[in-house]
Scaffold this motif. Structure first.
Motif, PDB file in Angstrom:
ATOM      1  N   GLN A 154     -64.572  92.795  68.624  1.00  0.00           N
ATOM      2  CA  GLN A 154     -64.815  94.209  68.915  1.00  0.00           C
ATOM      3  C   GLN A 154     -65.785  94.229  70.099  1.00  0.00           C
ATOM      4  O   GLN A 154     -66.998  94.306  69.943  1.00  0.00           O
ATOM      5  N   LEU A 155     -65.232  94.137  71.314  1.00  0.00           N
ATOM      6  CA  LEU A 155     -66.036  93.960  72.521  1.00  0.00           C
ATOM      7  C   LEU A 155     -66.886  95.204  72.806  1.00  0.00           C
ATOM      8  O   LEU A 155     -66.358  96.311  72.889  1.00  0.00           O
ATOM      9  N   PRO A 156     -68.210  95.037  72.961  1.00  0.00           N
ATOM     10  CA  PRO A 156     -69.062  96.207  73.221  1.00  0.00           C
ATOM     11  C   PRO A 156     -68.850  96.740  74.635  1.00  0.00           C
ATOM     12  O   PRO A 156     -68.928  95.986  75.613  1.00  0.00           O
ATOM     13  N   ILE A 157     -68.598  98.039  74.766  1.00  0.00           N
ATOM     14  CA  ILE A 157     -68.434  98.646  76.092  1.00  0.00           C
ATOM     15  C   ILE A 157     -69.257  99.940  76.176  1.00  0.00           C
ATOM     16  O   ILE A 157     -68.931 100.837  76.962  1.00  0.00           O
ATOM     17  N   LYS A 158     -70.303 100.017  75.360  1.00  0.00           N
ATOM     18  CA  LYS A 158     -71.148 101.218  75.327  1.00  0.00           C
ATOM     19  C   LYS A 158     -71.760 101.459  76.696  1.00  0.00           C
ATOM     20  O   LYS A 158     -72.322 100.542  77.318  1.00  0.00           O
ATOM     21  N   ILE A 159     -71.642 102.672  77.166  1.00  0.00           N
ATOM     22  CA  ILE A 159     -72.175 103.033  78.472  1.00  0.00           C
ATOM     23  C   ILE A 159     -73.705 102.947  78.455  1.00  0.00           C
ATOM     24  O   ILE A 159     -74.353 103.420  77.524  1.00  0.00           O
ATOM     25  N   GLY A 160     -74.268 102.314  79.476  1.00  0.00           N
ATOM     26  CA  GLY A 160     -75.718 102.220  79.598  1.00  0.00           C
ATOM     27  C   GLY A 160     -76.321 100.941  79.062  1.00  0.00           C
ATOM     28  O   GLY A 160     -77.541 100.745  79.186  1.00  0.00           O
ATOM     29  N   MET A 161     -75.526 100.062  78.465  1.00  0.00           N
ATOM     30  CA  MET A 161     -76.069  98.793  77.968  1.00  0.00           C
ATOM     31  C   MET A 161     -76.525  97.911  79.126  1.00  0.00           C
ATOM     32  O   MET A 161     -75.874  97.843  80.167  1.00  0.00           O
ATOM     33  N   LYS A 162     -77.652  97.233  78.931  1.00  0.00           N
ATOM     34  CA  LYS A 162     -78.130  96.297  79.937  1.00  0.00           C
ATOM     35  C   LYS A 162     -77.346  94.978  79.824  1.00  0.00           C
ATOM     36  O   LYS A 162     -76.850  94.648  78.749  1.00  0.00           O
ATOM     37  N   PRO A 163     -77.260  94.218  80.922  1.00  0.00           N
ATOM     38  CA  PRO A 163     -76.468  92.971  80.900  1.00  0.00           C
ATOM     39  C   PRO A 163     -76.863  92.005  79.791  1.00  0.00           C
ATOM     40  O   PRO A 163     -75.996  91.471  79.092  1.00  0.00           O
ATOM     41  N   MET A 164     -78.169  91.779  79.590  1.00  0.00           N
ATOM     42  CA  MET A 164     -78.593  90.825  78.574  1.00  0.00           C
ATOM     43  C   MET A 164     -78.352  91.360  77.165  1.00  0.00           C
ATOM     44  O   MET A 164     -78.047  90.598  76.244  1.00  0.00           O
ATOM     45  N   GLU A 165     -78.480  92.658  76.997  1.00  0.00           N
ATOM     46  CA  GLU A 165     -78.176  93.270  75.698  1.00  0.00           C
ATOM     47  C   GLU A 165     -76.701  93.086  75.368  1.00  0.00           C
ATOM     48  O   GLU A 165     -76.330  92.757  74.239  1.00  0.00           O
ATOM     49  N   ARG A 166     -75.860  93.276  76.385  1.00  0.00           N
ATOM     50  CA  ARG A 166     -74.424  93.102  76.198  1.00  0.00           C
ATOM     51  C   ARG A 166     -74.101  91.640  75.889  1.00  0.00           C
ATOM     52  O   ARG A 166     -73.306  91.341  74.996  1.00  0.00           O
ATOM     53  N   LEU A 167     -74.737  90.726  76.622  1.00  0.00           N
ATOM     54  CA  LEU A 167     -74.498  89.296  76.424  1.00  0.00           C
ATOM     55  C   LEU A 167     -74.921  88.857  75.020  1.00  0.00           C
ATOM     56  O   LEU A 167     -74.218  88.072  74.367  1.00  0.00           O
ATOM     57  N   GLU A 168     -76.045  89.344  74.545  1.00  0.00           N
ATOM     58  CA  GLU A 168     -76.508  89.005  73.193  1.00  0.00           C
ATOM     59  C   GLU A 168     -75.513  89.486  72.136  1.00  0.00           C
ATOM     60  O   GLU A 168     -75.235  88.783  71.161  1.00  0.00           O
ATOM     61  N   ASN A 169     -74.978  90.690  72.341  1.00  0.00           N
ATOM     62  CA  ASN A 169     -73.967  91.218  71.423  1.00  0.00           C
ATOM     63  C   ASN A 169     -72.712  90.353  71.417  1.00  0.00           C
ATOM     64  O   ASN A 169     -72.154  90.051  70.347  1.00  0.00           O
TER      65      ASN A 169
END
Length: 515
Positions: A365-380
């Motif tokens: 379930q790939l996160p694509i939430k608008i406004g996420m920071k790169p490292m936050e996205r990578l951690e997810n």
């Protein structure tokens, strides 16, 4: 505030209970029904295969592999062809001029000798008495499949664009009825002493590993086992560190995971959900420039993450930016989704020197939430990948496909039609060592896969070859325009450079970077 959180928690628990209950009902009814109905069908299937073997052997080959039925709906006699649904296009670049006749003779002697390891190259898929069979071409001629294409462009950039455009055309072109579903095109760029071999084939013919085996070992003569490729594993999916816990928890974990896959039908719709009735039946294809694979390895080593995590995070950022662009231009008026289901294809071990499909899949379930920071996205994404390693779905996917694929072809194609995953992802690790074909070194490889099966509107492909990596994207025209797809590809490379910047800054700051 407390009451609001409590209410949200209760709603979440009720929703989870509903999902698990529906999943339990489905698993309690459908699998036993499928297994019980399979017994007489398997007997009939076996008797039919004996009939064709002893009474129709001059025209019929083997039954189509049961795991292949997910790709073969366009071969049903009542299917109206609007375009190729699941085509793979591979482009090989060779150092030097390899004459057309030399390639022709190689195929004649290596692929079409008797007995041949690859009879399917001379057979097409035929619907007969409820099942798909391989059937011999009446008058096989290699000239019907291997052809010459002459480049019109002269500049390096022009040639690259013409090859991309040609590959896109091959991705969409229907296969000729009653001919084996493959074509090869030999292209000579004499000004720079290079040969291109573009090979298009239907996914029902082979998957990536078996087709690469046919090229490298079957045609080129290089031992496939000597290439030191990552070995596909058939037994490690779904395992935990504690084997005792794995054994007893597997059914419960399967129930929970499968219930949530079923619940994807109720998930937020995205711009890439494209059912057949909404399709333009044309796939657009774009790709990045080849990049040093070491560049991505350095990023993942600096950040202490996985290679796949970096790649998927770039996809996540690119999709998120695309959603923003669609909302700004009014092309998407519904709420922006926080995540999108993606099916990641995982290879399994193959029989050597044989065409076919043997693979499984993992769900993210790939996160694509608008406004996420790169490292936050990578951690997810890293958490998703860690959970995927323990997932029960890859362990059961191939088995389920074989059971369902053994049913009557119309039933099998209906049950395996993609209703859940708008995005697909294939990561293909090619050889890092020197590989030759006809005495010429293969210097680069590229590929794309069509995804016109079910609701999929977007496909990501990654191929590494001899120290370089290239990312390709194919999208249904109804989901994205050419300009949007180019922006998506640019967003991937931009995010990769952003991770490069963050990783370098991470070293300077001693690992305390939270960008």
């Amino acid at each position: 505030m407390f009451h609001k959180r409590l209410l949200q928690t209760i709603r979440f628990l009720v929703q989870e209970a509903e999902i698990l209950f529906q999943g339990l009902c489905f698993m309690a009814i459908i699998p036993p029904l499928v297994v019980l109905s399979s017994i007489p069908i398997l007997i009939y299937r076996w008797l039919l295969s004996l009939f064709t073997k002893y009474f129709c052997s001059s025209s019929f080959g083997e039954l189509v592999n049961s795991t292949t039925n997910v790709y073969t709906s366009e071969f049903l006699p009542w299917h109206t062809p609007k375009g190729a649904r699941c085509t793979i296009v591979v482009t090989l670049k060779l150092d030097g001029i390899l004459p057309f006749q030399r390639i022709y003779n190689l195929m004649k002697t290596k692929w079409f000798c008797k007995p041949s390891n690859y009879p399917e190259f001379q057979q097409y898929i035929e619907f007969f008495m409820g099942f798909f069979f391989w059937k011999w071409e009446k008058d096989f001629k290699l000239e019907n499949h291997l052809k010459i294409y002459r480049l019109k462009a002269t500049s390096e950039e022009g040639v690259d664009e013409e090859l991309r455009n040609f590959a896109e055309h091959q991705l969409n072109k229907p296969f000729i009825p009653k001919l084996s579903p493959w074509e090869g095109f030999v292209i000579h760029e004499k000004s720079v002493d290079k040969t291109y071999l573009i090979f298009r084939y239907h996914h029902g013919l082979a998957d990536g590993f078996s087709s690469m085996n046919a090229f490298i070992e079957g045609l080129g003569g290089t031992s496939f086992s000597s290439l030191a490729l990552p070995s596909p594993k058939n037994t490690e999916y779904g395992l935990t560190k504690n084997r005792f816990f794995t054994f007893f928890s597997f059914p419960f974990r399967l129930w929970i995971e499968f219930s949530h896959v079923l619940a994807l039908t109720r998930a937020s719709e995205t711009p890439w959900h494209v059912p057949d009735e909404k399709k333009a039946w044309k796939q657009l294809y774009e790709r990045t420039k080849p990049m040093p694979i070491q560049h991505i390895k350095e990023i993942k080593n600096r950040l202490g993450v996985t290679f796949t995590g970096v790649i998927l995070s770039c996809f996540s950022a690119a999709i998120s930016k695309s959603v923003v662009a669609k909302k700004e231009t009014g092309l998407w008026r519904k709420p922006a989704p926080d995540s999108i289901p993606i099916l990641t294809i995982l290879p399994l071990k193959h029989e050597p020197n044989k065409l076919g499909n043997n693979l499984t899949g993992a769900v993210l379930q790939l996160p694509i939430k608008i406004g996420m920071k790169p490292m936050e996205r990578l951690e997810n994404v890293e958490k998703l990948l860690e959970n995927a390693k323990k997932s029960t779905l890859p362990a059961i996917y191939n088995f389920v496909m074989k059971i369902i694929g053994s049913h009557f072809a119309p039933v099998a194609t209906y049950l395996t039609n993609n209703r859940y995953f708008p995005v697909g992802f294939t990561n293909f690790p090619g050889p890092a060592v020197k590989v030759e074909l006809g005495g010429k070194t293969i210097v680069s490889a590229d590929f794309t896969v069509g995804g016109q099966v079910g609701i999929a509107g977007l496909n990501f492909m990654v191929i590494s070859f001899r120290g370089s990596i290239r990312i390709a994207v194919a999208a249904e025209k109804a989901a994205m325009s050419r300009e949007e797809l180019k922006e998506l590809v640019k967003a991937i490379t931009d995010e990769l450079e952003e991770f490069n910047r963050i990783s370098r800054k991470n070293i300077v700051s001693g690992g305390n970077n939270n960008d």
